[in-house]
Design an enzyme around this catalytic site. Structure first.
Site, PDB file in Angstrom:
ATOM      1  N   HIS A   1      34.246  47.485  38.712  1.00 47.62           N
ATOM      2  CA  HIS A   1      34.631  46.177  39.253  1.00 47.62           C
ATOM      3  C   HIS A   1      34.976  46.302  40.743  1.00 47.62           C
ATOM      4  O   HIS A   1      34.586  45.455  41.560  1.00 47.62           O
ATOM      5  CB  HIS A   1      35.884  45.642  38.555  1.00 47.62           C
ATOM      6  CG  HIS A   1      35.755  45.437  37.074  1.00 47.62           C
ATOM      7  ND1 HIS A   1      36.459  46.178  36.154  1.00 47.62           N
ATOM      8  CD2 HIS A   1      35.020  44.554  36.362  1.00 47.62           C
ATOM      9  CE1 HIS A   1      36.168  45.745  34.933  1.00 47.62           C
ATOM     10  NE2 HIS A   1      35.300  44.766  35.024  1.00 47.62           N
TER      11      HIS A   1
ATOM     12  N   LEU B   1      40.616  46.103  35.223  1.00 44.92           N
ATOM     13  CA  LEU B   1      39.680  46.532  36.265  1.00 44.92           C
ATOM     14  C   LEU B   1      39.558  48.052  36.359  1.00 44.92           C
ATOM     15  O   LEU B   1      40.522  48.783  36.145  1.00 44.92           O
ATOM     16  CB  LEU B   1      40.128  45.961  37.618  1.00 44.92           C
ATOM     17  CG  LEU B   1      40.246  44.434  37.679  1.00 44.92           C
ATOM     18  CD1 LEU B   1      40.656  43.992  39.087  1.00 44.92           C
ATOM     19  CD2 LEU B   1      38.944  43.754  37.287  1.00 44.92           C
TER      20      LEU B   1
ATOM     21  N   MET C   1      31.346  53.356  33.481  1.00 42.46           N
ATOM     22  CA  MET C   1      32.702  52.803  33.384  1.00 42.46           C
ATOM     23  C   MET C   1      32.664  51.451  32.692  1.00 42.46           C
ATOM     24  O   MET C   1      31.759  50.642  32.926  1.00 42.46           O
ATOM     25  CB  MET C   1      33.321  52.670  34.763  1.00 42.46           C
ATOM     26  CG  MET C   1      33.628  54.024  35.333  1.00 42.46           C
ATOM     27  SD  MET C   1      34.737  53.903  36.718  1.00 42.46           S
ATOM     28  CE  MET C   1      34.846  55.641  37.126  1.00 42.46           C
TER      29      MET C   1
END
Ligand code: AMP
Length: 284
Positions: free
Chosen positions: A37, A33, A184
């Protein structure tokens, strides 16, 4: 926060919560993560009574030559991050439960799944829609959260939900980026330090396209060729695709028209690492 590994247990918990009329938010992920997220989870925590995160690296959405085996994993850290962000349940099922011997059923959204990433990764979206469908059936969410980072995935899932009369809401949230603009992604960890600055070129190419559109360039080919020129600076970059398409149906646009919304989507290999990014531009 409770960690659940069994499908039966997850269903039991979900059924109980439904009976209590709790609004259930769901964030499906493949783990490792990052703030992208976590932005989905933060929104679920804000909107819903209960938030469930699933962590599952779905084997059937990876091609035979793709990175399934080396996909980054750190379950301990993921669990800690979910807890800190306010999740109530983390669901971590196993392959044996989700795809037992003799498994046969798949869900496919034709058309929308075929172009862009679907063309470079045959079978990928069939794998995605199948697992997302299964997870929706197990978790029974009222709202599920997805990222605009995977723009085609977001449209494909919305279409599946509509076509199959599923009763949940799908919310698509903005792309979270590093301070230099790099979107990301769990896969960014594969990038060697000297490749990181080239990875930023994806977003720079997208910004270049937006700037050209603002300056009234309406010819997609010309915009794409400028984007390619920018990416050619990199010794590591190999373009998979650059596409300018209708943001609602992914149809190719040759000449941009006023008052339309276009999706500019890009997939580039930086060395061996396949990165994707996109922006939506409203044409004046
Ligand atoms: P993944 O673990 O890569 O399958 O991603 C799980 C969910 O997080 C998907 O809905 C992605 O679109 C979303 N996501 C991944 N990266 C980002 C990001 N940079 N910003 C926002 N959402 C993201």
């Amino acid at each position: 926060m409770q960690v659940i590994n069994s499908v039966t247990e997850m269903r039991k918990v979900a059924n109980k919560l439904k009976k209590q009329s709790q609004i259930l938010g769901f964030v499906p992920t493949m783990g490792y993560l990052h703030k992208g997220h976590l932005s989905l989870l933060a929104r679920s925590v804000k909107d819903c009574d209960i938030s469930v995160v699933s962590i599952y690296v779905n084997p059937i959405q990876f091609g035979p030559k793709e990175d399934l085996k080396k996909y980054p994993r750190d379950i301990k850290r993921d669990i800690k991050l979910c807890k800190e962000q306010g999740a109530d349940y983390v669901f971590i099922p196993t392959d044996e439960q989700l795809y037992p011997k003799g498994y046969m059923t798949y869900v496919e959204v034709k058309g929308l799944s075929d172009g862009l990433c679907g063309k470079s990764r045959p079978g990928h979206f069939k794998g995605v829609t199948t697992i997302v469908n299964k997870l929706f059936n197990i978790v029974s969410p009222d709202i599920a959260y997805f990222g605009q980072k995977d723009a085609q995935q977001a449209l494909v899932i919305k279409k599946m939900v509509k076509d199959l009369h599923m009763s949940l809401k799908i919310k698509i949230l903005p792309i979270i980026r590093e301070s230099d603009g790099l979107a990301m992604s769990s896969r960014n960890v594969y990038l060697a330090p000297k490749q990181c600055k080239d990875a930023v070129l994806l977003y720079q190419a997208l910004k270049k396209a937006r700037q050209l559109i603002i300056q009234k360039q309406r010819d997609s080919e010309k915009i794409i060729s400028q984007m390619k020129r920018l990416l050619s600076q990199s010794e590591f970059a190999t373009i998979d695709y650059i596409a300018i398409v209708d943001a609602d149906n992914l149809e190719k646009i040759k000449q941009l028209k006023a008052k339309t919304k276009v999706l500019i989507a890009i997939a580039v290999y930086i060395g061996q690492v396949r990165l994707i990014d996109n922006i939506i531009v409203k044409v004046d």
